[in-house]
Design an enzyme around this catalytic site. Structure first.
Site, mmCIF file in Angstrom:
data_model
loop_
_atom_site.group_PDB
_atom_site.id
_atom_site.type_symbol
_atom_site.label_atom_id
_atom_site.label_comp_id
_atom_site.label_asym_id
_atom_site.label_seq_id
_atom_site.Cartn_x
_atom_site.Cartn_y
_atom_site.Cartn_z
ATOM 1 N N ASP A 49 21.731 159.112 78.533
ATOM 2 C CA ASP A 49 22.586 160.119 79.170
ATOM 3 C C ASP A 49 23.369 160.886 78.118
ATOM 4 O O ASP A 49 23.513 162.115 78.200
ATOM 5 C CB ASP A 49 23.539 159.418 80.149
ATOM 6 C CG ASP A 49 24.538 160.374 80.772
ATOM 7 O OD1 ASP A 49 24.109 161.315 81.458
ATOM 8 O OD2 ASP A 49 25.753 160.197 80.566
ATOM 9 N N GLU A 121 16.489 158.944 81.799
ATOM 10 C CA GLU A 121 17.511 158.833 80.760
ATOM 11 C C GLU A 121 17.204 157.669 79.825
ATOM 12 O O GLU A 121 17.396 157.772 78.607
ATOM 13 C CB GLU A 121 18.886 158.657 81.402
ATOM 14 C CG GLU A 121 19.376 159.900 82.139
ATOM 15 C CD GLU A 121 20.659 159.672 82.910
ATOM 16 O OE1 GLU A 121 21.291 160.663 83.308
ATOM 17 O OE2 GLU A 121 21.025 158.496 83.135
#
Length: 226
Positions: A49, A121
């Site tokens: 992320d 992610e």
């Protein structure tokens, strides 16, 4: 360790040749399939992320050298949100190689937006740890394609924009009402209606309430703007 045929094909779609295949396997391992000897992908998701955020922050800055922070922030948010990550995951068929426990698999886990976004992610983090920042950036740029160039000039959250429209006219905040739900329990589709005090309404359907609310708000904004 060598990757299986399906993971080798996935790595090719991803565009990265893993020196350490274990990283990719871990990135694709959901918590429902983890064990003491097989860690899940949550820690990689956390890292991925942040890597995605840095790449996209640099990308939106480079794409518009005169934009203010107020203009850049919604564009950035549109590019890194979970829905976008899940869309990218679907484009490379990430769901087909997710390692899921039986219960999660039976409940349609390979199609769930949250699982796909999280795994995307985690895969980004795996590329970063395996090949460094340049490899991760190249992978992200390739997978996100022209999304940076085509992200809406004003990519504000539609619900926020609709609420601001109402407040500017001294109206109470919009109401969002679920008017229908269809599909199986493991993969429902929600129909949401956005309503304003002046009687204006619009509705939309999506696989999550959040997405349906956003789409309904966007549809109502489009109607209000003519």
């Amino acid at each position: 360790m060598k990757l299986s045929a399906d993971l080798t094909a996935f790595a090719k779609r991803l565009g990265h040749d893993f020196t350490n295949p274990e990283l990719l396997i871990r990135a694709l391992t959901h918590g429902s399939m983890s064990s003491t000897t097989r860690p899940d992908n949550q820690r990689l998701e956390f890292l991925g992320d942040r890597v995605l955020g840095l790449v996209m922050a640099e990308a939106v800055l480079a794409a518009d050298k005169t934009a203010s922070e107020g203009q850049l922030a919604p564009r950035f948010n549109a590019l890194v949100r979970k829905e976008t990550c899940a869309d990218v995951a679907r484009e490379i068929d990430l769901g087909a190689v997710l390692k899921l426990g039986r219960s999660e698999m039976m409940s349609g886990g390979r199609r769930k937006q949250a699982l796909l976004g999280d795994a995307m992610e985690a895969v980004i983090a795996a590329v970063y740890l395996d090949g460094g920042f340049e490899a991760a950036e190249a992978t992200i740029r390739k997978l996100w394609g022209d999304r940076v160039a085509t992200v809406e000039a004003d990519a504000r959250d539609a619900k926020t924009a609709l609420q601001e429209w109402a407040q500017a006219r001294r109206m109470p905040p919009p109401a969002y009402v679920e008017t229908a739900r269809s599909g199986p329990d493991h993969a429902p589709e929600f129909t949401i209606e956005a309503r304003l005090e002046n009687g204006e309404v619009a509705q939309a359907s999506a696989k999550s309430k959040r997405a349906a609310e956003q789409d309904a708000a966007r549809a109502l904004l489009d109607r209000l703007s003519g």
